[in-house]
Design an enzyme around this catalytic site. Structure first.
Site, PDB file in Angstrom:
ATOM      1  N   ARG A   1      -3.779  21.517 -14.635  1.00 40.47           N
ATOM      2  CA  ARG A   1      -2.647  20.435 -15.197  1.00 40.47           C
ATOM      3  C   ARG A   1      -2.923  20.159 -16.549  1.00 40.47           C
ATOM      4  NH1 ARG A   1       0.497  15.869 -11.476  1.00 40.47           N
ATOM      5  NH2 ARG A   1       1.345  14.990 -13.260  1.00 40.47           N
TER       6      ARG A   1
ATOM      7  N   ARG B   1       0.828  -1.389  -0.053  1.00 39.27           N
ATOM      8  CA  ARG B   1       0.044  -0.221  -0.031  1.00 39.27           C
ATOM      9  C   ARG B   1       0.817   1.254  -0.110  1.00 39.27           C
ATOM     10  NH1 ARG B   1      -2.764  -3.124   3.982  1.00 39.27           N
ATOM     11  NH2 ARG B   1      -4.658  -4.140   2.866  1.00 39.27           N
TER      12      ARG B   1
ATOM     13  N   LYS C   1       6.609  23.039 -14.492  1.00 38.28           N
ATOM     14  CA  LYS C   1       5.859  21.789 -14.472  1.00 38.28           C
ATOM     15  C   LYS C   1       5.513  21.872 -12.918  1.00 38.28           C
ATOM     16  CE  LYS C   1       4.597  17.249 -14.797  1.00 38.28           C
ATOM     17  NZ  LYS C   1       4.808  15.963 -15.707  1.00 38.28           N
TER      18      LYS C   1
ATOM     19  N   GLU D   1       8.760  18.086 -25.761  1.00 39.08           N
ATOM     20  CA  GLU D   1       8.193  18.425 -24.335  1.00 39.08           C
ATOM     21  C   GLU D   1       8.883  19.634 -23.796  1.00 39.08           C
ATOM     22  OE1 GLU D   1       5.491  16.882 -23.463  1.00 39.08           O
ATOM     23  OE2 GLU D   1       5.699  14.630 -23.846  1.00 39.08           O
TER      24      GLU D   1
ATOM     25  N   HIS E   1      -2.056  11.591 -29.460  1.00 37.13           N
ATOM     26  CA  HIS E   1      -2.744  10.448 -28.980  1.00 37.13           C
ATOM     27  C   HIS E   1      -3.380   9.809 -30.345  1.00 37.13           C
ATOM     28  CE1 HIS E   1      -4.560   7.598 -26.664  1.00 37.13           C
ATOM     29  NE2 HIS E   1      -5.832   7.750 -27.050  1.00 37.13           N
TER      30      HIS E   1
ATOM     31  N   HIS F   1      -1.207  16.824 -27.067  1.00 38.64           N
ATOM     32  CA  HIS F   1      -1.401  15.635 -26.744  1.00 38.64           C
ATOM     33  C   HIS F   1      -2.819  14.877 -27.309  1.00 38.64           C
ATOM     34  CE1 HIS F   1       1.775  16.416 -24.204  1.00 38.64           C
ATOM     35  NE2 HIS F   1       1.804  15.211 -23.690  1.00 38.64           N
TER      36      HIS F   1
ATOM     37  N   HIS G   1       6.336   8.906 -28.698  1.00 39.95           N
ATOM     38  CA  HIS G   1       5.192   9.831 -28.015  1.00 39.95           C
ATOM     39  C   HIS G   1       5.624  11.360 -28.351  1.00 39.95           C
ATOM     40  CE1 HIS G   1       2.504  11.272 -24.876  1.00 39.95           C
ATOM     41  NE2 HIS G   1       3.429  12.134 -24.404  1.00 39.95           N
TER      42      HIS G   1
ATOM     43  N   ASN H   1      -0.995  18.960 -21.334  1.00 37.62           N
ATOM     44  CA  ASN H   1      -1.234  18.069 -22.672  1.00 37.62           C
ATOM     45  C   ASN H   1      -1.361  18.775 -23.923  1.00 37.62           C
ATOM     46  OD1 ASN H   1      -1.464  15.745 -21.124  1.00 37.62           O
ATOM     47  ND2 ASN H   1      -3.278  16.216 -20.206  1.00 37.62           N
TER      48      ASN H   1
ATOM     49  N   LYS I   1       2.380  11.208 -11.682  1.00 40.14           N
ATOM     50  CA  LYS I   1       1.680  10.443 -12.611  1.00 40.14           C
ATOM     51  C   LYS I   1       2.247   9.111 -12.680  1.00 40.14           C
ATOM     52  CE  LYS I   1      -1.358  13.709 -15.178  1.00 40.14           C
ATOM     53  NZ  LYS I   1      -1.540  14.062 -16.604  1.00 40.14           N
TER      54      LYS I   1
ATOM     55  N   GLU J   1      -4.929  16.992 -11.566  1.00 38.50           N
ATOM     56  CA  GLU J   1      -5.583  17.432 -12.892  1.00 38.50           C
ATOM     57  C   GLU J   1      -6.884  17.602 -12.695  1.00 38.50           C
ATOM     58  OE1 GLU J   1      -3.299  15.629 -16.296  1.00 38.50           O
ATOM     59  OE2 GLU J   1      -5.348  15.817 -17.326  1.00 38.50           O
TER      60      GLU J   1
HETATM   61  P1  NAD Z   1      11.426   5.109 -22.730  1.00 35.87           P
HETATM   62  O1  NAD Z   1      11.402   5.017 -21.467  1.00 35.87           O
HETATM   63  O2  NAD Z   1      10.727   4.050 -23.892  1.00 35.87           O
HETATM   64  O3  NAD Z   1      12.886   5.672 -23.264  1.00 35.87           O
HETATM   65  C1  NAD Z   1      13.100   5.617 -24.700  1.00 35.87           C
HETATM   66  C2  NAD Z   1      14.232   4.514 -25.044  1.00 35.87           C
HETATM   67  O4  NAD Z   1      15.405   5.168 -24.628  1.00 35.87           O
HETATM   68  C3  NAD Z   1      14.104   3.224 -24.371  1.00 35.87           C
HETATM   69  O5  NAD Z   1      14.443   2.338 -25.393  1.00 35.87           O
HETATM   70  C4  NAD Z   1      15.066   3.402 -23.343  1.00 35.87           C
HETATM   71  O6  NAD Z   1      15.673   1.995 -22.906  1.00 35.87           O
HETATM   72  C5  NAD Z   1      16.220   4.179 -23.954  1.00 35.87           C
HETATM   73  N1  NAD Z   1      17.072   4.926 -22.932  1.00 35.87           N
HETATM   74  C6  NAD Z   1      16.870   5.453 -21.813  1.00 35.87           C
HETATM   75  N2  NAD Z   1      17.796   6.168 -21.170  1.00 35.87           N
HETATM   76  C7  NAD Z   1      18.736   5.800 -22.001  1.00 35.87           C
HETATM   77  C8  NAD Z   1      19.909   6.296 -22.008  1.00 35.87           C
HETATM   78  N3  NAD Z   1      20.464   7.354 -21.299  1.00 35.87           N
HETATM   79  N4  NAD Z   1      20.782   6.240 -23.198  1.00 35.87           N
HETATM   80  C9  NAD Z   1      20.600   5.254 -24.062  1.00 35.87           C
HETATM   81  N5  NAD Z   1      19.164   4.872 -24.390  1.00 35.87           N
HETATM   82  C10 NAD Z   1      18.156   5.300 -23.104  1.00 35.87           C
HETATM   83  O7  NAD Z   1      10.463   6.545 -23.291  1.00 35.87           O
HETATM   84  P2  NAD Z   1      10.410   7.958 -22.948  1.00 35.87           P
HETATM   85  O8  NAD Z   1      10.233   8.927 -24.123  1.00 35.87           O
HETATM   86  O9  NAD Z   1      11.422   8.372 -21.614  1.00 35.87           O
HETATM   87  O10 NAD Z   1       9.314   8.007 -21.910  1.00 35.87           O
HETATM   88  C11 NAD Z   1       7.841   7.712 -22.643  1.00 35.87           C
HETATM   89  C12 NAD Z   1       6.952   7.184 -21.655  1.00 35.87           C
HETATM   90  O11 NAD Z   1       6.639   7.932 -20.589  1.00 35.87           O
HETATM   91  C13 NAD Z   1       5.396   6.549 -21.996  1.00 35.87           C
HETATM   92  O12 NAD Z   1       5.091   5.389 -21.504  1.00 35.87           O
HETATM   93  C14 NAD Z   1       4.595   7.845 -21.580  1.00 35.87           C
HETATM   94  O13 NAD Z   1       3.486   7.390 -21.404  1.00 35.87           O
HETATM   95  C15 NAD Z   1       5.176   8.192 -20.289  1.00 35.87           C
HETATM   96  N6  NAD Z   1       4.883   9.524 -19.802  1.00 35.87           N
HETATM   97  C16 NAD Z   1       4.488   9.665 -18.587  1.00 35.87           C
HETATM   98  C17 NAD Z   1       4.313  11.040 -18.093  1.00 35.87           C
HETATM   99  C18 NAD Z   1       3.965  11.370 -16.850  1.00 35.87           C
HETATM  100  O14 NAD Z   1       3.778  12.455 -16.361  1.00 35.87           O
HETATM  101  N7  NAD Z   1       4.114  10.363 -16.029  1.00 35.87           N
HETATM  102  C19 NAD Z   1       4.439  12.168 -18.972  1.00 35.87           C
HETATM  103  C20 NAD Z   1       5.047  11.852 -20.451  1.00 35.87           C
HETATM  104  C21 NAD Z   1       5.244  10.848 -20.906  1.00 35.87           C
HETATM  105  N1  GLY Z   2       2.581  15.057 -18.716  1.00 39.12           N
HETATM  106  C1  GLY Z   2       1.453  15.572 -18.064  1.00 39.12           C
HETATM  107  C2  GLY Z   2       1.418  15.798 -16.661  1.00 39.12           C
HETATM  108  O1  GLY Z   2       1.999  15.333 -16.124  1.00 39.12           O
HETATM  109  O2  GLY Z   2       0.148  16.064 -16.599  1.00 39.12           O
END
Ligand code: NAD
Ligand code: GLY
Length: 368
Positions: free
Chosen positions: A248, A128, A234, A192, A259, A255, A272, A252, A150, A244
């Site tokens: 917040r 939890r 942020k 972003e 999306h 997005h 993305h 997006n 998130k 949100e």
């Molecule tokens: P990711 O985590 O898939 O990383 C992208 C690629 O880069 C992967 O293959 C990873 O292994 C590689 N990688 C990571 N760090 C590296 C490094 N230093 N050197 C070499 N390779 C490296 O993608 P991302 O763009 O970081 O994140 C996308 C995800 O984030 C999605 O699932 C999306 O839904 C989520 N997201 C969440 C939020 C939130 O607020 N929580 C906001 C935006 C996106």
């Molecule tokens: N990436 C959008 C948020 O964190 O709200």
């Protein structure tokens, strides 16, 4: 060695009362002892990473944590958005339970947004709730996903549909880790960063335009400012609207169209950030057609996306496919699509728009 090595990290604070935490930003933080002082106390830590990032950075993280935790376990997940699932999440719980990890165990998310979102959700659920720390290694994760709490996994019927708001105890952004990031992932992160300009800070947009080449070249000083300013914006938004219920949603921007591109092409075809970059161009056109902003700002944003290596022409999915996917976006209310629009430079609002107008924007911005 960069000029930022051995300097104190930049610190940005997320102000959320008892859930407040710092974001530390700097080059070489994985090997800078001061960044790892004052972490949540426990006997056990679990590093969650993936099979791309783990071999590159887990040994350094193990060393950084060694003075602070008697036992350090590691789980290495398969890389990729397709593995952001309940099944993969269970691998984290398998290790936590089989190693007898107690409710003080601290989880460390070492990787991009996929690892960060999954580790955060695992931390929210295990017994939890246990503390977790974000160690983001992609630009996108450093400027967006690691901050704000998130967390989620995907469901076959929808992306990020199963999750929780759960804040980390700290975010540690080692800018040096960006040196190994593939170029396409750098561009996705830049999308972003660019986002924060038109929604909140036109001075920052001017600065990004002036420094886009240095950002593309991964100059540490320039990256430090970009990550800092993005996190400050942020933090300002999340500090006012953690869950949100209103403001917040401006984070997006781009997005809703993005999306639809991701879902319409099949997740993983475009990154993305690429879909968001193109989606911002489309949302800017919609803002212009609704009379909010001049065409000059739309053209400015489009030119910047191009310089950042991002696509600005959407795939030709057909208007109906775009509308279909936008209706299941999380911002949609009772099937009514809601867009983040720029209502004046540096300011955003969320509202609907007539399907016919949205269709015109889609036809204008997508391949014939
Ligand atoms: P990711 O985590 O898939 O990383 C992208 C690629 O880069 C992967 O293959 C990873 O292994 C590689 N990688 C990571 N760090 C590296 C490094 N230093 N050197 C070499 N390779 C490296 O993608 P991302 O763009 O970081 O994140 C996308 C995800 O984030 C999605 O699932 C999306 O839904 C989520 N997201 C969440 C939020 C939130 O607020 N929580 C906001 C935006 C996106
Ligand atoms: N990436 C959008 C948020 O964190 O709200």
């Amino acid at each position: 060695m960069s000029a930022l090595d051995h300097t104190a990290p930049i610190e940005v604070q997320i102000a959320l009362g008892e859930r407040s935490y710092p974001i530390l930003i700097g080059a070489g933080l994985l090997s800078q002892a001061s960044a790892w002082q004052g972490l949540p106390k426990a006997s056990t830590a679990l590093i969650v990473t993936n099979d791309t990032v783990g071999p590159l950075y887990a040994p350094a993280l193990q060393l950084a944590l060694k003075p602070h935790y008697a036992q350090i376990h590691q789980v290495t997940l398969p890389d990729g958005e397709t593995h952001k699932t309940w099944q993969t999440l269970n691998q984290v719980f398998d290790v936590l339970l089989s190693q007898g990890c107690d409710r003080k165990t601290v989880l460390f998310a070492l990787g991009g947004g996929v690892v960060g979102d999954m580790t955060g959700f695992a931390a929210a659920c295990y017994m939890r709730g246990v503390p977790f720390v974000q160690v983001p290694t992609t630009l996108l994760a450093q400027v967006d996903s690691s901050v704000g709490g998130k967390t989620a996994v995907n469901h076959p019927l929808g992306k990020n549909m199963i999750g929780a708001f759960y804040q980390p105890a700290r975010v540690i952004c080692d800018l040096s880790s960006l040196q190994t990031l593939p170029a396409r992932e750098m561009s996705a992160g830049l999308a972003e960063i660019i986002k924060y300009g038109p929604i909140a800070d036109m001075v920052f947009l001017d600065w990004i335009e002036a420094h886009i080449d240095a950002l593309m070249a991964r100059d540490p000083q320039t990256l430090a400012h970009a990550v800092q300013r993005s996190c400050e914006i942020k933090a300002w938004v999340v500090g006012q609207d953690e869950r949100e219920s209103g403001l917040r949603a401006i984070l997006n921007f781009g997005h809703t169209f993005g999306h639809a591109i991701e879902a319409g092409l099949g997740f993983g075809e475009w990154l993305h950030g690429e879909a968001v970059g193109c989606g911002m161009v489309m949302a800017a056109h919609l803002s212009h057609r609704l009379g909010y902003i001049d065409l000059a700002l739309v053209e400015r944003l489009t030119a910047l996306m191009v310089r950042a290596g991002l696509p600005v022409v959407g795939p030709n999915l057909g208007v109906e496919t775009y509308l279909h996917h936008m209706r299941v976006d999380k911002k949609a209310e009772a099937g009514d699509i809601r867009f983040v629009l720029i209502d004046s430079p540096g300011h955003a609002k969320v509202q609907g728009a007539p399907d016919a107008l949205v269709g015109e924007v889609i036809r204008q911005c997508c391949q014939a």
